[in-house]
Structures are given as structure tokens and as C-alpha cells.
Design an enzyme around this catalytic site. Structure first.
Site, PDB file in Angstrom:
ATOM      1  N   ASP A   1     -46.433  -7.220  37.081  1.00 16.14           N
ATOM      2  CA  ASP A   1     -45.260  -7.847  36.477  1.00 16.14           C
ATOM      3  C   ASP A   1     -43.986  -7.076  36.834  1.00 16.14           C
ATOM      4  O   ASP A   1     -43.898  -5.878  36.605  1.00 16.14           O
ATOM      5  CB  ASP A   1     -45.455  -7.867  34.952  1.00 16.14           C
ATOM      6  CG  ASP A   1     -44.659  -8.947  34.260  1.00 16.14           C
ATOM      7  OD1 ASP A   1     -43.517  -9.195  34.675  1.00 16.14           O
ATOM      8  OD2 ASP A   1     -45.169  -9.537  33.292  1.00 16.14           O
TER       9      ASP A   1
ATOM     10  N   THR B   1     -41.599 -14.660  34.084  1.00 14.52           N
ATOM     11  CA  THR B   1     -43.014 -14.273  34.043  1.00 14.52           C
ATOM     12  C   THR B   1     -43.972 -15.460  33.995  1.00 14.52           C
ATOM     13  O   THR B   1     -44.893 -15.564  34.807  1.00 14.52           O
ATOM     14  CB  THR B   1     -43.275 -13.347  32.849  1.00 14.52           C
ATOM     15  OG1 THR B   1     -42.544 -12.137  33.036  1.00 14.52           O
ATOM     16  CG2 THR B   1     -44.747 -13.016  32.709  1.00 14.52           C
TER      17      THR B   1
ATOM     18  N   LYS C   1     -49.956  -9.466  28.075  1.00 15.60           N
ATOM     19  CA  LYS C   1     -49.208 -10.660  27.675  1.00 15.60           C
ATOM     20  C   LYS C   1     -50.137 -11.872  27.630  1.00 15.60           C
ATOM     21  O   LYS C   1     -50.939 -12.072  28.547  1.00 15.60           O
ATOM     22  CB  LYS C   1     -48.085 -10.948  28.676  1.00 15.60           C
ATOM     23  CG  LYS C   1     -46.984  -9.909  28.723  1.00 15.60           C
ATOM     24  CD  LYS C   1     -45.911 -10.313  29.718  1.00 15.60           C
ATOM     25  CE  LYS C   1     -44.784  -9.302  29.795  1.00 15.60           C
ATOM     26  NZ  LYS C   1     -43.736  -9.708  30.771  1.00 15.60           N
TER      27      LYS C   1
ATOM     28  N   ASP D   1     -43.213  -4.414  33.643  1.00 18.67           N
ATOM     29  CA  ASP D   1     -42.112  -5.288  33.240  1.00 18.67           C
ATOM     30  C   ASP D   1     -41.376  -4.718  32.034  1.00 18.67           C
ATOM     31  O   ASP D   1     -40.137  -4.658  32.028  1.00 18.67           O
ATOM     32  CB  ASP D   1     -42.653  -6.678  32.918  1.00 18.67           C
ATOM     33  CG  ASP D   1     -41.552  -7.680  32.606  1.00 18.67           C
ATOM     34  OD1 ASP D   1     -40.751  -7.980  33.507  1.00 18.67           O
ATOM     35  OD2 ASP D   1     -41.495  -8.167  31.464  1.00 18.67           O
TER      36      ASP D   1
ATOM     37  N   ARG E   1     -49.325 -14.963  28.155  1.00 19.44           N
ATOM     38  CA  ARG E   1     -49.025 -15.829  29.300  1.00 19.44           C
ATOM     39  C   ARG E   1     -49.550 -15.262  30.612  1.00 19.44           C
ATOM     40  O   ARG E   1     -49.831 -16.004  31.547  1.00 19.44           O
ATOM     41  CB  ARG E   1     -47.523 -16.107  29.392  1.00 19.44           C
ATOM     42  CG  ARG E   1     -46.618 -14.880  29.475  1.00 19.44           C
ATOM     43  CD  ARG E   1     -45.142 -15.285  29.351  1.00 19.44           C
ATOM     44  NE  ARG E   1     -44.211 -14.190  29.469  1.00 19.44           N
ATOM     45  CZ  ARG E   1     -43.768 -13.456  28.453  1.00 19.44           C
ATOM     46  NH1 ARG E   1     -44.217 -13.701  27.225  1.00 19.44           N
ATOM     47  NH2 ARG E   1     -42.894 -12.475  28.631  1.00 19.44           N
TER      48      ARG E   1
ATOM     49  N   HIS F   1     -34.287 -10.339  35.095  1.00 16.52           N
ATOM     50  CA  HIS F   1     -34.583 -11.096  36.310  1.00 16.52           C
ATOM     51  C   HIS F   1     -34.422 -12.567  35.988  1.00 16.52           C
ATOM     52  O   HIS F   1     -34.162 -12.936  34.845  1.00 16.52           O
ATOM     53  CB  HIS F   1     -36.016 -10.807  36.772  1.00 16.52           C
ATOM     54  CG  HIS F   1     -37.002 -10.913  35.650  1.00 16.52           C
ATOM     55  ND1 HIS F   1     -37.593 -12.103  35.259  1.00 16.52           N
ATOM     56  CD2 HIS F   1     -37.468  -9.972  34.775  1.00 16.52           C
ATOM     57  CE1 HIS F   1     -38.379 -11.887  34.228  1.00 16.52           C
ATOM     58  NE2 HIS F   1     -38.338 -10.603  33.901  1.00 16.52           N
TER      59      HIS F   1
ATOM     60  N   ASN G   1     -40.287 -18.930  30.339  1.00 15.06           N
ATOM     61  CA  ASN G   1     -41.159 -18.371  29.306  1.00 15.06           C
ATOM     62  C   ASN G   1     -41.111 -19.264  28.066  1.00 15.06           C
ATOM     63  O   ASN G   1     -42.078 -19.378  27.326  1.00 15.06           O
ATOM     64  CB  ASN G   1     -40.726 -16.953  28.955  1.00 15.06           C
ATOM     65  CG  ASN G   1     -40.995 -15.975  30.086  1.00 15.06           C
ATOM     66  OD1 ASN G   1     -41.886 -16.187  30.909  1.00 15.06           O
ATOM     67  ND2 ASN G   1     -40.224 -14.898  30.131  1.00 15.06           N
TER      68      ASN G   1
ATOM     69  N   ASP H   1     -45.060 -11.544  39.784  1.00 15.61           N
ATOM     70  CA  ASP H   1     -44.519 -12.793  39.253  1.00 15.61           C
ATOM     71  C   ASP H   1     -43.023 -12.918  39.499  1.00 15.61           C
ATOM     72  O   ASP H   1     -42.461 -14.011  39.461  1.00 15.61           O
ATOM     73  CB  ASP H   1     -44.825 -12.912  37.759  1.00 15.61           C
ATOM     74  CG  ASP H   1     -44.409 -11.672  36.973  1.00 15.61           C
ATOM     75  OD1 ASP H   1     -44.045 -10.652  37.576  1.00 15.61           O
ATOM     76  OD2 ASP H   1     -44.451 -11.733  35.722  1.00 15.61           O
ATOM     77  N   HIS H   2     -42.357 -11.796  39.754  1.00 19.82           N
ATOM     78  CA  HIS H   2     -40.922 -11.766  40.035  1.00 19.82           C
ATOM     79  C   HIS H   2     -40.530 -10.323  40.318  1.00 19.82           C
ATOM     80  O   HIS H   2     -41.334  -9.402  40.146  1.00 19.82           O
ATOM     81  CB  HIS H   2     -40.107 -12.306  38.852  1.00 19.82           C
ATOM     82  CG  HIS H   2     -40.406 -11.616  37.546  1.00 19.82           C
ATOM     83  ND1 HIS H   2     -39.994 -10.337  37.251  1.00 19.82           N
ATOM     84  CD2 HIS H   2     -41.106 -12.026  36.457  1.00 19.82           C
ATOM     85  CE1 HIS H   2     -40.409  -9.998  36.052  1.00 19.82           C
ATOM     86  NE2 HIS H   2     -41.116 -11.001  35.549  1.00 19.82           N
TER      87      HIS H   2
END
Length: 552
Positions: free
Chosen positions: A46, A87, A169, A311, A171, A492, A108, A358-359
Site C-alpha cells: 500500500d 486504496t 485493512k 500507507d 478493503r 495520494h 474508498n 495500489d497507488h
């Protein structure tokens, strides 16, 4: 004439040999079964910027990131093809091979005009927590509109291949695991336990219950968080004490050592914001491999793991902090340990692994200003207040804008006065207003993207991120390294390369060392896995196989 006859004879002989070869193949030289790995592992780090692969390369061990880079195949120019880059969107796009316009995961969270409220990406009020009495388990993949590569593996094996998702997380576990996994597990910061929901099962497996009894967060809190190496050796980072880095509760300054002992038994959530969050995630992944017998037969299984602490730490301290560097050096050692475990339990060459993100992340505006680079912050709430004042005066309508989120304006379509105004004209006026604000580069009517004068890259990324039911009305683009935020840390979400350029490295089964500098996209990951496993692409997939890898 003689030459012609000889050429004809040679051609006949060649054809005879070719036919003989085909005949030989047809009598038993074809493989009896399709060759597949015993286990596929997806590792999503992440907020990992692409440059982290090389920024700390000299300090990595031989068995972690260096092993990935040198033994694996790296798609060096892999980009996210949509915006906003968040994310939930990244995890869903990696595993569906698709974009928010199709998957429905546009952020999100997002505003749902039918429900008239914000919706969290994995919320599901029809299920309850398993392994906890909190609401942290009221989650499922129901908001994800496409199948995933993990779903397709389940379908291809008639549900014999196992799929397990693990992440701090919810997600980061739920979206990669898809709709049909054997289990998806995430961390409840209120209790310090790994949990799931009744969408998946009615009771936690014994191996998860046993792991929860260890309360691993307390173990790592006792170690505090000091640098892995002498702090003066962290030459790839800024000084330790910077006022644009976020302080943790109980600290006078955002500096090492970070006192974690005071959280033991009191604040289990704090483990997320330390490198130890990655450690316990990969530790649970190893427990899952053993307990679920992943990769122990000839039917391919899939383990989806997301390391999320990178993250949390990035948001608090920023990409140029000693904390970020130390986190990646520690993650490198955790990966080495994880790879060695895979070699031992599944077997080297028997598993296919990919690592991506994811980013990425922007540099902290305070850091940018300190080094005479452009950047800054805006305030979404202040933008809405100012815009409403302007529109109320111009169109004689009360509070037409509900909120700004995901770089979008959402208007109050339930306002009865909307019937009396030209909504297109109001959006145009809003766009003109936004263009006058500091830090804003442009804005576009999401219903008329094709008519905009944006660059092709920006236009395509916004289009891919637009879902007619779940997106807003106007999309605004900030100038490079500007974002909605406070005085410390980073975030981000933008189209820019610092957010959209991600690592992508494959290693293991049928992967020869190498790299490509051709442009590829996050959506190509699922398509590539599908091609390598000879299974169907996910139902919304728009990606293409990375042929430099699949044709090796």
C-alpha cells in the site's frame, strides 16, 4: 529443370518431416494436463511508489526486494489508468483487471444519490462481525460489480482451488479475495484480533483464533520503534525532526525512538502505523499457508496479501522521512523471510508471485517548499463554502453543492430549486470559479468529458474513473503536488506519475529474469495471470497480457 526438380523434392521431404512431427505429437507427446503453479501469491504494498524499488536498493538484503528485481520480471513502466488513485480502487482494479467505470469502486467511499449518504467501499449492513463484537466486520464485496481473477480461479477449478485474502485493512483483504473466497481476514484495531464477517463464515477457523490469542501487537509494542540501523546511515531521507511530519499521540516530536510500550494492552490500532503491522500481516499469511494447505496439491490456490502499514506511515511522515526508509528496510527483511517460507513449504518454482501497489504518494508540501519545489494544499470544505456563496449569488439558489470528495463536486439534486435553473450553466460557472483558485489547474463537467480540452492522458484517466451512478458532477484537477490536506504528512489520489506509477514484478513459476520498459497498466496484472494460468479473464477486465512475460 533439374534444379526445379531438386527444389520440389526438398520441399516434399520438409513437408514429410513436418507431418511426421505432427503425427508424433498427436500420438502422445502433448502434456496430459495444463501446467499451472501450485500457488499464486499477490502482494500489494500500500502506497509503494515505483522508485522505492531502487531508492533503497543498496540497503536491501539479497533475499527480499533484490531477489524480486534480479530473479523476477519487472514491468518498469506500469501505470494506473484511472483517477482518483485510492486504496480501494487500486486493489479492486489489480484483481479485476478493470477500472472504476466498470467495477463501481470509485473511491474508498463515495456519495450515493439514491441512499443520500456516503457509502464505504466494502460496507454491508446485512452481515455482522465474526471474531469480534464491534462493527468492524460488517463488510463484504457486495459493492464490487465485477468478478476478480481470484473468482475466476475458483470457477476454473470448479471451486476446488482455495482463495484466501489477508490485510490489516478490510478493503485490502475483501476486494482482492473477490466474491467467492474460502476466507478473507482483516484486523480489528479495537480488539487487536483478526476478524471476518458472516458473508464468509459463521465462526473463525481455529488457526485464526489461536493466532489472536497471541496478541502480537503487544509483543511488538514492547520493542518500541527505533531505526533498524544507526540513524546517521539513513542518508536517503531528510532530518528526523521536521514540523511537516505528523506526531504520534504521546510524543513531543515526530522523532525516533517512537515509544510504543505505552500502547500495550490499550491501543491495538497503533500497530498499523508501525512497520510491525506488515510483519504480523505476513506472519498470518504464513500461518494461513500451513493451516489451509495452500499450494500442497496440483490444484492451484491463491493467497492475496496486502501490506498496509506502508500507507499509514506514508500518510503520517511522507516519502522522504526516515520512518519511510526504515519501514521499507524492515519490509525487505520480512519479504526475505516470507519468500524463504514459500520455498520451504510450497517449493521454489512451484509458486507464482507478483508484487505491486495500489497507488503511490506525493511528497509532503512542506518538504517541497523547503526545497524550492512547487506544491501546496487546498481545503475541500472551504472550497464548497466559497463556491456555494458564489453560486447562491449568481443563481439565487441555497447551498447547491453538497460536498467535494474524490476530487469531485457533488451537487444537491434533491434541492427543489434545481428545477428552475440551467444545471449545465451552473456547472460551467462552477468550473470557471474553480479555475480562479490557487492550486487548481482545471475542472471538467463529468457528463461532457469528451468535449473538454484536457490532455489525452488526463481525459482517459478521468473517463475510466467515472461511474454514472457513483461519481460526482464536476471533476477538478489540482496543480502538481497539490492536494486536499493539512500541515503534516502526505496523501495520494491524483493522475500524476508520483501517484500513478507503480511497481510490478513477477517471480517464480515460469518467470525468467528480465524487465520491460514498455508502458503497461495496473489492469494488465489480472489479464497476465489469466493468460499464464489458462483461465478466463475477470468479467469486467479491460487489461491485456504482458506478452514480454507470457511469451518467454
Amino acid at each position: 529443370m533439374k534444379k526445379t526438380y531438386l527444389l520440389f523434392t526438398a520441399l516434399c521431404c520438409l513437408c514429410t518431416v513436418t507431418l511426421a512431427q505432427k503425427k508424433t505429437k498427436s500420438t502422445g507427446t502433448y502434456p496430459a494436463t495444463i501446467d499451472r503453479p501450485k500457488l499464486v501469491i499477490g502482494l500489494v504494498v500500500d502506497q509503494m511508489r515505483w522508485d522505492y524499488l531502487y531508492r533503497y536498493y543498496d540497503r536491501y538484503s539479497n533475499g527480499g526486494f533484490k531477489r524480486l528485481i534480479n530473479d523476477g520480471f519487472s514491468a518498469e513502466n506500469t501505470f494506473i489508468p484511472y483517477t482518483p488513485t485510492y486504496t480501494a480502487v487500486g486493489h479492486s482494479s489489480i484483481y479485476t483487471g478493470s477500472v472504476p467505470a466498470i467495477t463501481g469502486i470509485v473511491g474508498n467511499d463515495w456519495y450515493d444519490p439514491q441512499l443520500r449518504r456516503n457509502v464505504y467501499c466494502t460496507e454491508d449492513t446485512s452481515v455482522v462481525s465474526v471474531g469480534s463484537t464491534t462493527r468492524a466486520g460488517m463488510m463484504s464485496p457486495k459493492n464490487l460489480l465485477s468478478s476478480t481473477i481470484t473468482d475466476e480461479l475458483r470457477l476454473a477449478t470448479n471451486f476446488k482451488g482455495k482463495v484466501v485474502g489477508i490485510s490489516l485493512k478490510d478493503r485490502g483483504s475483501i476486494l482482492p479475495a473477490g466474491h467467492t473466497p474460502n476466507g478473507a481476514y482483516w484486523y480489528d484495531g479495537q480488539t487487536g484480533d483478526w476478524i471476518t464477517s458472516t458473508y464468509y463464515m459463521s465462526q473463525l477457523p481455529a488457526w485464526v483464533q489461536d493466532y489472536n490469542k497471541l496478541k502480537m501487537a503487544n509483543k511488538y509494542y514492547e520493542q518500541n520503534w527505533n531505526t533498524l540501523y544507526p540513524i546517521e546511515s539513513y542518508t536517503q531521507s531528510t532530518a528526523d525532526n521536521k514540523d511537516y511530519e505528523g506526531k504520534t499521540r504521546g510524543e513531543a516530536t515526530p522523532t525516533f525512538p517512537h515509544p510504543l510500550k505505552l500502547y500495550a494492552g490499550k491501543n491495538y490500532d497503533m500497530i498499523r502505523s508501525t512497520p510491525y503491522g506488515n510483519t504480523i500481516t505476513l506472519d498470518l499469511a504464513k500461518v494461513a499457508i500451513k493451516a489451509e494447505d495452500l499450494g500442497q496439491d496440483n490444484i492451484t490456490d491463491f493467497l492475496a496479501v496486502s501490506c498496509s502499514s506502508t500507507d499509514y506511515i506514508g500518510h503520517q511522515y511522507g516519502p522522504n522521512s526516515i520512518e519511510a526508509e526504515d519501514t521499507y528496510l524492515r519490509l525487505d527483511k520480512d519479504l526475505e523471510d516470507f519468500f524463504n517460507y514459500l520455498d520451504k513449504t510450497v517449493g521454489k518454482g512451484n509458486y507464482l508471485l507478483f508484487l505491486s501497489a495500489d497507488h503511490g504518494a506525493a511528497h509532503v508540501p512542506g518538504f517541497m517548499k523547503e526545497n524550492k519545489l512547487p506544491g501546496g494544499v487546498v481545503d475541500d470544505k472551504a472550497i464548497v463554502t466559497g463556491l456555494n456563496t458564489y453560486l447562491e449569488s449568481k443563481f439565487k439558489i441555497k447551498k447547491p453543492v453538497l460536498l467535494a470528495m474524490n476530487n469531485q463536486l457533488i451537487f444537491n439534486h434533491d434541492n427543489p430549486d434545481f428545477k428552475q435553473i440551467d444545471f449545465t450553466a451552473m456547472k460551467s460557472a462552477s468550473i470557471e470559479y474553480l479555475r480562479t483558485l490557487e492550486g487548481f489547474a482545471d475542472a471538467v463537467d463529468l457528463a461532457r468529458i469528451s468535449e473538454s480540452t484536457l490532455t489525452a492522458v488526463q481525459k482517459q484517466m478521468i473517463t475510466n474513473g467515472y461511474n454514472a451512478r457513483r461519481s460526482g458532477d464536476v471533476y477538478f484537477i489540482l496543480q502538481p503536488n497539490w492536494f486536499d490536506g493539512g500541515k503534516t504528512g502526505t496523501t495520494h489520489g491524483a493522475w500524476n506519475p508520483y501517484d500513478a506509477h507503480i511497481p510490478l514484478v513477477f517471480m517464480g513459476w515460469n518467470v525468467k529474469p528480465g524487465k520491460t520498459n514498455q508502458t503497461h497498466h495496473m489492469t494488465d496484472i489480472a489479464a497476465t495471470i489469466a493468460a499464464m494460468l489458462h483461465i478466463q479473464m475477470p468479467s469486467g477486465c479491460v487489461g491485456e497480457p504482458i506478452t514480454e512475460l507470457t511469451h518467454q
